[in-house]
Design a protein around this motif. Sequence first.
Motif, mmCIF file in Angstrom:
data_model
loop_
_atom_site.group_PDB
_atom_site.id
_atom_site.type_symbol
_atom_site.label_atom_id
_atom_site.label_comp_id
_atom_site.label_asym_id
_atom_site.label_seq_id
_atom_site.Cartn_x
_atom_site.Cartn_y
_atom_site.Cartn_z
ATOM 1 N N PRO A 111 0.807 -1.226 0.000
ATOM 2 C CA PRO A 111 0.000 0.000 0.000
ATOM 3 C C PRO A 111 0.836 1.271 0.000
ATOM 4 N N GLY A 114 2.184 1.674 -3.405
ATOM 5 C CA GLY A 114 1.110 1.994 -4.332
ATOM 6 C C GLY A 114 0.949 3.484 -4.546
ATOM 7 N N SER A 121 -7.446 5.005 -4.506
ATOM 8 C CA SER A 121 -7.635 4.831 -3.057
ATOM 9 C C SER A 121 -8.567 3.671 -2.741
ATOM 10 N N TYR A 124 -6.758 0.023 -2.357
ATOM 11 C CA TYR A 124 -5.764 -0.330 -1.345
ATOM 12 C C TYR A 124 -6.212 -1.520 -0.495
#
Length: 218
Positions: A111, A114, A121, A124
């Motif tokens: 995450p 990422g 969003s 995640y």
Amino acid sequence: MIAILIRDLRLAVRAGGGFGLGLAFFLIVTVLVPFGVGPNSEILKTIAPGILWVGSLLACLLSLDRIFALDYEDGSLDLLATAPVPLEGVVIMKALAHWVTTGLPLVLAAPILGILLNLESSAYVWMLASLAVGTPALSVIGAFGAALTVGLKRGGLLLSLLVLPLYVPTLIFGAEAVKRGADGADAGLPMMMLAGITLACAALLPFAAAAAIRINLR
């Protein structure tokens, strides 16, 4: 069984071939991709699920040859094969140790990395879930490949060639789950397929790996 797990965790940390190497490789792949494809946020957003999963898969490959190699070299594998502990249980513990030192850090780091790829969003949660469910299968499959090549000199390349095709279904469903999560679609089906692959690998491959070890030790 727990003693085998603790021993392998200590060896992985001391040798530096698990946690640090895999995580560093994952970081390098994630950082270099934006330089290669350009700063276009839409392109990065599209390829982020696949890049994160491919990076995790390749990072897991780096330490697979060490699962049984050290035990084979010092003779511990012969003792484990003749011990009253089931060899299938030894394989499971070694695969679990590999996942804890390699797969789990990748799950926790994905995450954060990422963000570098402009991951949506909404994706995640699915990234965390898919990696948590799918990376154990990578470790179990890797343990099976390591068992097939144990004792071979320079068997790392052969191990990669054997394992990579078996990794493809996990990669496909893992990346698809994250992609669907990013698009706001239902990711339940790829997650169920991913869980099924992991459970099937955990149920079947330890027996195949144990048989391969016994053959190689003859």
